[in-house]
Motif scaffolding. Structure first.
Motif, PDB file in Angstrom:
ATOM      1  N   ARG A 139      10.304  26.424  39.840  1.00  0.00           N
ATOM      2  CA  ARG A 139      10.747  26.730  38.213  1.00  0.00           C
ATOM      3  C   ARG A 139       9.593  28.008  37.368  1.00  0.00           C
ATOM      4  NH1 ARG A 139       7.805  21.589  35.422  1.00  0.00           N
ATOM      5  NH2 ARG A 139       6.004  21.420  35.064  1.00  0.00           N
ATOM      6  N   ASP A 140       8.489  28.301  38.077  1.00  0.00           N
ATOM      7  CA  ASP A 140       7.949  29.647  37.766  1.00  0.00           C
ATOM      8  C   ASP A 140       8.737  31.100  38.807  1.00  0.00           C
ATOM      9  OD1 ASP A 140       6.050  28.445  37.021  1.00  0.00           O
ATOM     10  OD2 ASP A 140       5.326  28.369  39.024  1.00  0.00           O
ATOM     11  N   GLU A 141       9.288  30.573  39.543  1.00  0.00           N
ATOM     12  CA  GLU A 141      10.424  31.696  39.892  1.00  0.00           C
ATOM     13  C   GLU A 141      11.754  31.581  39.379  1.00  0.00           C
ATOM     14  OE1 GLU A 141      10.005  32.048  44.364  1.00  0.00           O
ATOM     15  OE2 GLU A 141       8.126  32.001  44.064  1.00  0.00           O
ATOM     16  N   GLY A 142      12.438  30.719  39.334  1.00  0.00           N
ATOM     17  CA  GLY A 142      13.339  30.574  38.943  1.00  0.00           C
ATOM     18  C   GLY A 142      14.732  31.121  40.249  1.00  0.00           C
ATOM     19  N   LEU A 143      16.212  30.491  39.261  1.00  0.00           N
ATOM     20  CA  LEU A 143      17.525  30.767  40.809  1.00  0.00           C
ATOM     21  C   LEU A 143      17.867  32.601  40.591  1.00  0.00           C
ATOM     22  CD1 LEU A 143      18.646  27.694  39.089  1.00  0.00           C
ATOM     23  CD2 LEU A 143      17.989  27.505  41.121  1.00  0.00           C
ATOM     24  N   ASP A 144      18.136  32.624  41.684  1.00  0.00           N
ATOM     25  CA  ASP A 144      18.594  34.101  41.687  1.00  0.00           C
ATOM     26  C   ASP A 144      20.345  33.792  41.650  1.00  0.00           C
ATOM     27  OD1 ASP A 144      20.153  32.515  44.107  1.00  0.00           O
ATOM     28  OD2 ASP A 144      18.408  33.817  45.584  1.00  0.00           O
ATOM     29  N   LEU A 145      20.762  34.989  41.721  1.00  0.00           N
ATOM     30  CA  LEU A 145      22.084  34.609  41.278  1.00  0.00           C
ATOM     31  C   LEU A 145      23.163  34.059  42.183  1.00  0.00           C
ATOM     32  CD1 LEU A 145      24.738  36.234  39.775  1.00  0.00           C
ATOM     33  CD2 LEU A 145      25.119  37.822  41.660  1.00  0.00           C
ATOM     34  N   ASN A 146      23.262  34.243  43.584  1.00  0.00           N
ATOM     35  CA  ASN A 146      24.121  32.750  45.098  1.00  0.00           C
ATOM     36  C   ASN A 146      23.525  31.305  44.171  1.00  0.00           C
ATOM     37  OD1 ASN A 146      25.406  32.545  46.648  1.00  0.00           O
ATOM     38  ND2 ASN A 146      23.664  31.959  47.826  1.00  0.00           N
ATOM     39  N   HIS A 147      21.824  31.245  43.922  1.00  0.00           N
ATOM     40  CA  HIS A 147      22.014  29.417  43.934  1.00  0.00           C
ATOM     41  C   HIS A 147      23.206  29.631  42.205  1.00  0.00           C
ATOM     42  CE1 HIS A 147      19.208  29.398  46.923  1.00  0.00           C
ATOM     43  NE2 HIS A 147      19.269  28.825  46.841  1.00  0.00           N
ATOM     44  N   CYS A 148      22.492  30.398  40.953  1.00  0.00           N
ATOM     45  CA  CYS A 148      22.956  29.866  39.712  1.00  0.00           C
ATOM     46  C   CYS A 148      24.686  29.515  40.278  1.00  0.00           C
ATOM     47  CB  CYS A 148      22.486  31.435  38.524  1.00  0.00           C
ATOM     48  SG  CYS A 148      20.999  31.213  37.959  1.00  0.00           S
ATOM     49  N   HIS A 149      25.455  30.904  40.867  1.00  0.00           N
ATOM     50  CA  HIS A 149      26.695  30.479  41.033  1.00  0.00           C
ATOM     51  C   HIS A 149      27.034  28.961  41.730  1.00  0.00           C
ATOM     52  CE1 HIS A 149      28.372  34.988  41.155  1.00  0.00           C
ATOM     53  NE2 HIS A 149      27.878  34.802  39.670  1.00  0.00           N
ATOM     54  N   PHE A 150      26.634  28.640  42.944  1.00  0.00           N
ATOM     55  CA  PHE A 150      26.701  27.426  42.876  1.00  0.00           C
ATOM     56  C   PHE A 150      26.784  26.120  42.501  1.00  0.00           C
ATOM     57  CE2 PHE A 150      25.823  23.576  45.897  1.00  0.00           C
ATOM     58  CZ  PHE A 150      27.009  24.654  47.045  1.00  0.00           C
ATOM     59  N   VAL A 151      25.268  26.206  41.160  1.00  0.00           N
ATOM     60  CA  VAL A 151      25.638  25.278  40.352  1.00  0.00           C
ATOM     61  C   VAL A 151      26.084  25.285  39.422  1.00  0.00           C
ATOM     62  CG1 VAL A 151      23.830  25.100  38.211  1.00  0.00           C
ATOM     63  CG2 VAL A 151      22.647  25.431  39.978  1.00  0.00           C
ATOM     64  N   LEU A 152      26.637  26.866  38.905  1.00  0.00           N
ATOM     65  CA  LEU A 152      27.840  26.943  38.117  1.00  0.00           C
ATOM     66  C   LEU A 152      28.712  25.925  38.765  1.00  0.00           C
ATOM     67  CD1 LEU A 152      26.728  30.127  35.910  1.00  0.00           C
ATOM     68  CD2 LEU A 152      26.647  27.381  34.771  1.00  0.00           C
ATOM     69  N   ASP A 153      29.176  26.529  39.388  1.00  0.00           N
ATOM     70  CA  ASP A 153      30.636  25.807  40.035  1.00  0.00           C
ATOM     71  C   ASP A 153      30.908  24.420  39.433  1.00  0.00           C
ATOM     72  OD1 ASP A 153      32.670  24.927  41.953  1.00  0.00           O
ATOM     73  OD2 ASP A 153      32.896  27.087  42.679  1.00  0.00           O
ATOM     74  N   ARG A 154      29.479  23.952  40.336  1.00  0.00           N
ATOM     75  CA  ARG A 154      29.865  22.088  40.443  1.00  0.00           C
ATOM     76  C   ARG A 154      29.376  21.236  38.806  1.00  0.00           C
ATOM     77  NH1 ARG A 154      27.626  18.810  44.770  1.00  0.00           N
ATOM     78  NH2 ARG A 154      29.118  20.518  45.904  1.00  0.00           N
ATOM     79  N   LEU A 155      28.660  22.583  38.635  1.00  0.00           N
ATOM     80  CA  LEU A 155      28.762  22.465  37.456  1.00  0.00           C
ATOM     81  C   LEU A 155      30.598  22.368  36.119  1.00  0.00           C
ATOM     82  CD1 LEU A 155      27.108  20.852  34.315  1.00  0.00           C
ATOM     83  CD2 LEU A 155      27.062  23.745  33.851  1.00  0.00           C
ATOM     84  N   ALA A 156      30.813  23.140  36.216  1.00  0.00           N
ATOM     85  CA  ALA A 156      31.800  23.768  35.870  1.00  0.00           C
ATOM     86  C   ALA A 156      33.230  22.316  36.614  1.00  0.00           C
ATOM     87  CB  ALA A 156      32.896  25.100  36.873  1.00  0.00           C
ATOM     88  N   ALA A 157      33.089  21.892  37.875  1.00  0.00           N
ATOM     89  CA  ALA A 157      33.906  20.424  38.263  1.00  0.00           C
ATOM     90  C   ALA A 157      32.951  19.740  37.221  1.00  0.00           C
ATOM     91  CB  ALA A 157      33.872  20.437  39.474  1.00  0.00           C
ATOM     92  N   PHE A 158      31.689  19.480  37.391  1.00  0.00           N
ATOM     93  CA  PHE A 158      31.774  18.030  36.366  1.00  0.00           C
ATOM     94  C   PHE A 158      32.257  18.119  34.949  1.00  0.00           C
ATOM     95  CE2 PHE A 158      28.149  16.405  33.264  1.00  0.00           C
ATOM     96  CZ  PHE A 158      28.525  15.010  34.485  1.00  0.00           C
TER      97      PHE A 158
END
Length: 401
Positions: A139-158
């Motif tokens: 949580r100190d470093e945060g997510l890079d673009l690739n991880h954010c895309h992956f997360v938002l893909d699954r969130l969109a499905a949810f």
């Protein structure tokens, strides 16, 4: 034994035996270990290791679970009950997720529930994803673009799947009628305290001083501004996770570091409203500094995936066009600001021994938790980046915040 260890009682273990381990299984050992303070604020979390025998093997079988239960603290008990945290999460694990999975679009997005009980206190036994090599990111470093895309893909499905569930059964969303930042006594105290400290921080630091004039007038009508930001849309709503920050997202990587899967945890703040609720919260508490500056790209990626999954599900609900979607996001920016004033402050304060709601509300002086939460270098850097991004999106213009 500490009373919090007693939550895994005989009744809960009997449910576990009956529903998941088979009638011939016998539990032989149970060990409990607290999950450290700083990882959770509204629940007590325990890691439960269970040894059990089965008729078909002479070797002891092992199962690791996470037990989530109501804390003993009087303030937190009332706060949790007022916010319906356990009521929402228990419903999610007992029926809502199962209904969402039945549509065949949403992959497994949560830990498997093993048992749910209200005796002696609300308790949920969940699959321990860490034993399957799922990990949270730093949580100190945060997510890079690739991880954010992956997360938002699954969130969109949810989100898309929840739209279809609502189409088929509108009553399925009735319990999820309260935002995390809601008009509840305990939460009001947290929000108003956080917002006041946020303004003080902007006054104190040169890089943030220019935002003081935008934020100060909002104090007087704070609750009205917040309710306007989190109220359901008249056009398009989804079931928001509601507490969609980096610690509630767990990744599975292969041996080369490539993402294989992602799961979401902690479903206590589920809320049926505009998807902008989850998106503001995630933008504040998920991406790293570089990726936050690509906010528009993240939003476009989510919007494209949302349309894709709604079409795949043959949803009847008409999704918002990009311009409508983006304007809704901008109009709800105050939700992101309140996120920065509350959750981001907790997040960047780290795992101090005094990291708790009581310290947030009542500590005084520059040595106290609250001062540190709003003035440490990590928080100041995050807040400066976030407000710069929000400024570039036009959310500080008149009528947006």
């Amino acid at each position: 034994m500490d009373s919090k260890f007693d939550v895994v009682n005989e009744s809960l273990l009997e449910d576990l035996l009956k529903n998941h381990l088979g009638s011939g299984a016998k539990i032989t050992t149970v060990t409990r270990k607290s999950i450290p303070v700083g990882e959770n604020f509204n629940s007590v979390l325990l890691r439960i290791s269970i040894g059990y025998s089965i008729p078909t093997s002479t070797e002891e079988q092992k199962l690791s679970l996470v037990a989530k239960c109501l804390p003993d603290d009087g303030f937190l008990i009332k706060f949790s009950e007022d916010m319906k945290f356990f009521k929402r999460e228990m419903l999610m694990y007992s029926s809502t997720l199962r209904e969402m999975y039945s549509f065949g679009c949403l992959e497994c997005v949560a830990p498997k529930p093993y048992a749910i009980s209200t005796d002696p206190k609300p308790t949920i036994l969940l699959e321990d994803l860490s034993t399957l090599d799922y990990r949270t990111a730093s949580r100190d470093e945060g997510l890079d673009l690739n991880h954010c895309h992956f997360v938002l893909d699954r969130l969109a499905a949810f989100h898309a799947t929840s739209v279809v569930l609502h189409e088929k059964n509108p009553r399925s969303m009735h319990v999820f009628d309260q935002a995390l930042f809601a008009d509840v006594d305990g939460m009001n105290a947290i929000m108003t305290t956080g917002f006041r400290e946020l303004i003080n921080t902007c006054k104190r630091w040169p890089e943030l001083k220019k935002f003081t004039s935008k934020l100060t007038p909002l104090q007087e009508g704070f609750l009205g501004n917040l309710l306007a930001a989190n109220k359901p849309s008249t056009n398009f709503n989804v079931l928001n996770h509601g507490d969609f920050w980096i610690n509630n997202i767990m990744f599975l990587h292969d041996s080369n570091g490539h993402i294989e899967d992602v799961r979401f945890i902690d479903y206590q703040a589920l809320y049926y409203s505009s998807p902008s609720i989850d998106l503001h919260y995630f933008l504040v508490l998920g991406p790293n500094f570089q990726t936050k500056h690509k906010a528009t790209e993240l939003l476009r990626h989510y919007h494209e995936k949302l349309i894709h999954y709604l079409l795949k599900l043959s949803a009847k609900t008409v999704p918002p066009k990009w311009d409508e979607f983006f304007e809704d996001f901008r109009s709800r920016a105050f939700y992101g600001v309140v996120t920065a004033a509350v959750t981001l402050a907790f997040m960047k304060a780290g795992n101090r021994p005094d990291s708790c709601i009581d310290s947030f509300l009542n500590s005084v002086g520059e040595e106290g938790f609250r001062y540190y939460a709003f003035n440490n270098s990590g928080y100041l850097k995050e807040l400066t980046t976030l407000f710069t991004v929000y400024e570039s999106l036009g959310v500080f213009q008149q009528n947006n915040i």
